[in-house]
Motif scaffolding. Structure first.
Motif, short mmCIF file in Angstrom:
data_model
loop_
_atom_site.label_atom_id
_atom_site.label_comp_id
_atom_site.label_asym_id
_atom_site.label_seq_id
_atom_site.Cartn_x
_atom_site.Cartn_y
_atom_site.Cartn_z
N SER A 166 0.83 -1.19 0.00
CA SER A 166 0.00 0.00 0.00
C SER A 166 0.87 1.24 0.00
O SER A 166 1.92 1.28 0.65
CB SER A 166 -0.92 0.03 1.22
N ASP A 167 0.42 2.26 -0.75
CA ASP A 167 1.08 3.55 -0.72
C ASP A 167 0.52 4.42 0.39
O ASP A 167 0.86 5.60 0.51
CB ASP A 167 0.96 4.26 -2.08
N ARG A 168 -0.37 3.87 1.19
CA ARG A 168 -0.80 4.49 2.45
C ARG A 168 -0.39 3.56 3.59
O ARG A 168 -1.17 3.17 4.44
CB ARG A 168 -2.32 4.70 2.47
N SER A 169 0.89 3.19 3.56
CA SER A 169 1.39 2.18 4.50
C SER A 169 1.41 2.65 5.94
O SER A 169 1.54 1.83 6.86
CB SER A 169 2.79 1.73 4.06
N GLU A 170 1.26 3.95 6.15
CA GLU A 170 1.13 4.45 7.52
C GLU A 170 -0.07 3.81 8.22
O GLU A 170 -0.09 3.68 9.45
CB GLU A 170 1.00 5.97 7.53
N THR A 171 -1.08 3.39 7.44
CA THR A 171 -2.25 2.76 8.04
C THR A 171 -1.96 1.32 8.48
O THR A 171 -2.58 0.83 9.41
CB THR A 171 -3.44 2.79 7.07
N PHE A 172 -1.02 0.64 7.80
CA PHE A 172 -0.55 -0.66 8.30
C PHE A 172 0.08 -0.48 9.67
O PHE A 172 -0.22 -1.21 10.62
CB PHE A 172 0.50 -1.27 7.36
N LEU A 173 1.00 0.48 9.76
CA LEU A 173 1.77 0.68 10.99
C LEU A 173 0.88 1.17 12.12
O LEU A 173 1.18 0.93 13.29
CB LEU A 173 2.90 1.68 10.72
N ALA A 174 -0.22 1.85 11.78
CA ALA A 174 -1.15 2.33 12.80
C ALA A 174 -2.05 1.21 13.32
O ALA A 174 -2.64 1.33 14.40
CB ALA A 174 -2.00 3.46 12.24
N GLY A 175 -2.19 0.14 12.54
CA GLY A 175 -3.04 -0.98 12.96
C GLY A 175 -4.49 -0.86 12.51
O GLY A 175 -5.35 -1.59 13.01
N SER A 176 -4.75 0.02 11.53
CA SER A 176 -6.13 0.15 11.03
C SER A 176 -6.34 -0.58 9.72
O SER A 176 -7.49 -0.74 9.28
CB SER A 176 -6.48 1.63 10.84
N ASN A 177 -5.27 -1.04 9.10
CA ASN A 177 -5.32 -1.62 7.76
C ASN A 177 -4.45 -2.87 7.72
O ASN A 177 -3.37 -2.89 8.32
CB ASN A 177 -4.82 -0.58 6.75
N PHE A 178 -4.94 -3.91 7.03
CA PHE A 178 -4.22 -5.17 6.94
C PHE A 178 -4.18 -5.63 5.49
O PHE A 178 -5.08 -5.35 4.72
CB PHE A 178 -4.89 -6.22 7.83
N LEU A 179 -3.13 -6.35 5.15
CA LEU A 179 -2.90 -6.74 3.77
C LEU A 179 -3.43 -8.15 3.48
O LEU A 179 -3.18 -9.08 4.24
CB LEU A 179 -1.40 -6.70 3.46
N ALA A 180 -4.15 -8.27 2.36
CA ALA A 180 -4.60 -9.57 1.85
C ALA A 180 -4.19 -9.64 0.39
O ALA A 180 -4.98 -9.32 -0.51
CB ALA A 180 -6.10 -9.73 2.02
N PRO A 181 -2.96 -10.05 0.09
CA PRO A 181 -2.46 -10.00 -1.29
C PRO A 181 -3.19 -10.98 -2.19
O PRO A 181 -3.50 -12.11 -1.78
CB PRO A 181 -0.98 -10.38 -1.13
N PRO A 182 -3.49 -10.58 -3.43
CA PRO A 182 -4.25 -11.43 -4.35
C PRO A 182 -3.39 -12.52 -4.98
O PRO A 182 -3.15 -12.54 -6.19
CB PRO A 182 -4.74 -10.41 -5.41
#
Length: 433
Positions: A355-371
């Motif tokens: 994600s190019d909004r990877s700050e949301t990964f580090l904040a714990g609001s967003n998680f990755l589900a790669p296709p």
């Protein structure tokens, strides 16, 4: 260089542009600046353009009406915008152009201002994708359906799990890099974006962290939205159980393997008992037809009834925001929606390799589900749904982004430092125009 002879040209071309540029446009006008809104014509469907302009109370002063494929858009916008901007300078003005994010309009706008040697403000500068390191991704793939949630969550918020260098989303990562190359003021949303820009050699003094104007746009939308309008159409959404599922990125909608995998994952979630709000954008519709999924979708709608809401993208941003706030999890390959989810306090899952909004990964609001694996994708989404009650995070984007951005522009106008020059880089006083 002064406030008196400066003209502020706010350029939009896509739906996200309008949403995020409108608060900046209004802030400039409220401070008494000479402001014009220039629409490139990149998005021209009513629900992607005019409906957004109407809802945010802005009116285009000029529409370049550029149409065509990517190369046609780049060349057309560059040429027409350069000619339009040249007129301001020929009349003795000091034009300041504002482009947003990672769109073709932003990239072409940067080419136009660079060629005219005029000032450029890049709103939402420094968007760079972080992706999981190969060993981290392999560990998740090895677990698949048996994903260890605690470990996955811990790795997701750990910066050392992620690496730079991805070319996805494409062409957005290309666009934002080109736009930054011609920028005089990089208006970065968060410190992470500043870090990326400095690592690439951009002058620290040309970068201001000003937040993200999506927060200002959301404040307007929340104030004007009415969830009852959504519930009148879809009363089943009232229980807050729905997953908002949308796929529109080119790398997902033009790749038959990825798109079919994403659709199969959505079907698996329905089979598990989840309720799904499936938003179909233009790219989604094309992929459904190109990959023979139309009948499959109709069968799915018949089979799951009220548990599946399948709908084209809505005209009203106010309704979109109201619906997102009612969802349990937002599942998307969008970038802007990831930001909105963080502000709306709705957990998010990103259907990409990074994600190019990877700050949301580090904040714990967003998680990755790669296709890449259906079992892993559905496990991530299901776990986020199951654990959503225990998730909490600090909002990444502060309030007042438009105010901070215009403050940064005005400060540079007062200093005579908006246009970057070698004299400016060395801290020498010079006549810049």
């Amino acid at each position: 260089m002064s406030h008196e002879n400066s003209q502020h040209i706010v350029v939009v071309g896509t739906k996200p542009d309008i949403i995020k540029q409108a608060p900046i446009y209004h802030e400039l006008r409220e401070r008494g600046h000479d402001v014009v809104l220039c629409h490139t014509g990149q998005h021209y469907d009513h629900n992607l353009s005019q409906s957004m302009l109407d809802e945010f109370g802005v009116r285009e002063d000029v529409n370049l009406e550029v149409r065509g494929g990517v190369n046609d858009l780049v060349s057309g916008i560059t040429a027409k915008l350069a000619l339009y901007l040249r007129g301001f300078a020929e009349r003795g003005g000091f034009p300041i152009t504002y482009v947003h994010g990672d769109t073709t309009t932003a990239m072409a706008g940067a080419l136009a201002t660079f060629g005219e040697r005029q000032a450029l403000v890049h709103v939402e500068a420094g968007l760079r994708t972080l992706s999981p390191k190969p060993e981290v991704l392999q560990g998740w793939l090895d677990q698949g359906a048996d994903l260890d949630w605690a470990s996955f969550r811990e790795q997701s918020i750990d910066r050392t799990s992620w690496s730079k260098g991805s070319r996805e989303p494409s062409p957005e990562q290309f666009n934002t890099r080109v736009a930054d190359a011609g920028t005089d003021l990089h208006a970065a949303p968060v410190e992470l974006n500043r870090e990326f820009l400095i690592d690439e050699g951009f002058a620290p003094a040309a970068i201001d962290v000003v937040g993200n104007s999506v927060v200002d746009a959301l404040a307007l939308a929340i104030a004007g939205s009415d969830k009852n309008q959504v519930l009148q159409k879809f009363p089943q959404m009232g229980d807050g159980s729905f997953l908002r599922f949308c796929v529109h990125r080119r790398e997902n909608t033009t790749n038959h393997f990825r798109f079919n995998l994403l659709m199969d994952a959505m079907e698996s979630l329905l089979e598990q008992g989840h309720h799904v709000l499936f938003i179909r954008l233009l790219g989604t519709e094309a992929a459904i037809d190109n990959f023979g999924r139309r009948q499959w979708l109709e069968d799915l709608e018949a089979r799951y009834g009220d548990a599946l809401i399948s709908t084209p993208v809505w005209d009203s941003y106010l309704d979109v925001v109201a619906a997102m706030a009612m969802c349990a999890v937002i599942v998307t390959d969008s970038g802007s929606i990831v930001e909105e989810a963080n502000v709306l306090d709705v957990p998010c899952v990103t259907l990409r390799f990074g994600s190019d909004r990877s700050e949301t990964f580090l904040a714990g609001s967003n998680f990755l589900a790669p296709p890449i694996d259906k079992a892993l994708m559905t496990a991530v989404i299901h776990n986020v749904f199951e654990h959503r009650g225990e998730l909490s995070w600090e909002r990444v984007y502060p309030e007042g982004a438009s105010r901070m951005l215009v403050d940064a522009v005005e400060r540079r106008l007062d200093e005579g430092s908006l246009l970057i020059s070698e004299e400016w880089r060395y801290g020498l006083k010079a006549q810049l125009r």
